[in-house]
Design a protein around this motif. Structure first.
Motif, short mmCIF file in Angstrom:
data_model
loop_
_atom_site.label_atom_id
_atom_site.label_comp_id
_atom_site.label_asym_id
_atom_site.label_seq_id
_atom_site.Cartn_x
_atom_site.Cartn_y
_atom_site.Cartn_z
N UNK A 6 -36.60 17.51 63.18
CA UNK A 6 -36.89 16.23 62.54
C UNK A 6 -38.25 16.28 61.86
N UNK A 7 -39.21 16.93 62.48
CA UNK A 7 -40.53 17.07 61.88
C UNK A 7 -40.47 17.90 60.61
N UNK A 8 -39.70 18.97 60.62
CA UNK A 8 -39.56 19.81 59.42
C UNK A 8 -38.89 19.02 58.30
N UNK A 9 -37.88 18.25 58.63
CA UNK A 9 -37.21 17.45 57.61
C UNK A 9 -38.17 16.41 57.03
N UNK A 10 -38.95 15.77 57.90
CA UNK A 10 -39.93 14.80 57.41
C UNK A 10 -40.98 15.47 56.53
N UNK A 11 -41.41 16.66 56.93
CA UNK A 11 -42.39 17.40 56.13
C UNK A 11 -41.81 17.79 54.78
N UNK A 12 -40.57 18.22 54.78
CA UNK A 12 -39.93 18.60 53.52
C UNK A 12 -39.82 17.39 52.60
N UNK A 13 -39.43 16.26 53.15
CA UNK A 13 -39.33 15.05 52.33
C UNK A 13 -40.69 14.63 51.80
N UNK A 14 -41.71 14.72 52.64
CA UNK A 14 -43.05 14.36 52.21
C UNK A 14 -43.54 15.28 51.10
N UNK A 15 -43.34 16.57 51.28
CA UNK A 15 -43.82 17.52 50.29
C UNK A 15 -43.02 17.47 49.00
N UNK A 42 -43.82 24.81 47.99
CA UNK A 42 -43.06 26.03 47.69
C UNK A 42 -42.40 26.56 48.95
N UNK A 43 -43.15 26.56 50.06
CA UNK A 43 -42.59 27.03 51.32
C UNK A 43 -41.45 26.13 51.78
N UNK A 44 -41.59 24.84 51.59
CA UNK A 44 -40.51 23.94 52.02
C UNK A 44 -39.25 24.15 51.18
N UNK A 45 -39.41 24.38 49.88
CA UNK A 45 -38.25 24.68 49.03
C UNK A 45 -37.61 25.99 49.45
#
Length: 106
Positions: A6-15, A42-45
Motif C-alpha cells: 500500500x505504501x508503494x502504491x501511494x508513493x507511485x501515485x504521489x510521484x 523514474x524508479x516508480x515507472x
C-alpha cells in the motif's frame, strides 16, 4: 507485507503526480528542493513496468529497496542533494545580484 505494498502504491501515485510539476518549474524558483523527485519517479515507472511483467521480480526489487543499507544510502544521498540544492540557490542569488548591480547598474 500488505502495508508495504500500500505504501508503494501511494508513493507511485504521489510521484506520478509530482513528475509533471517538476518539469514545469523554473530552475530559478525559490522552492526548488526536489532534486530527487525525477529519479524517484523514474524508479516508480520502472517498478510499475516490472510489476506488470513479473510480480515476483517486483517484490524482490521492493525488498531490496527496503533493505537497511539501501535506505541508509538513499537518506545520505537525499541529505547531500539538499545541501547541493541550497548551494545552487545561493549561487543563483549571487549571480542575479551581480547581474543587477554590475551589468545593469541597479
Amino acid at each position: 507485507m500488505l502495508q508495504s505494498r500500500a505504501l508503494v502504491i501511494a508513493l507511485i501515485l504521489l510521484l506520478s503526480t509530482t513528475l509533471p510539476e517538476v518539469q514545469s518549474k523554473s530552475i530559478f524558483e525559490k522552492d526548488r528542493r526536489d532534486l530527487l523527485a525525477i529519479p524517484e519517479a523514474i524508479v516508480s515507472y520502472f517498478y510499475e513496468a516490472v510489476n506488470k511483467v513479473s510480480p515476483k521480480v517486483s517484490q524482490f526489487l521492493l525488498d531490496t529497496v527496503q533493505s537497511p543499507s539501501v535506505v541508509a544510502a538513499r537518506q545520505r544521498f537525499a541529505k547531500e542533494a539538499a545541501k547541493v540544492s541550497i548551494m545552487f540557490e545561493q549561487l543563483i542569488e549571487k549571480i542575479k545580484n551581480l547581474w543587477y548591480t554590475r551589468v545593469l547598474g541597479y
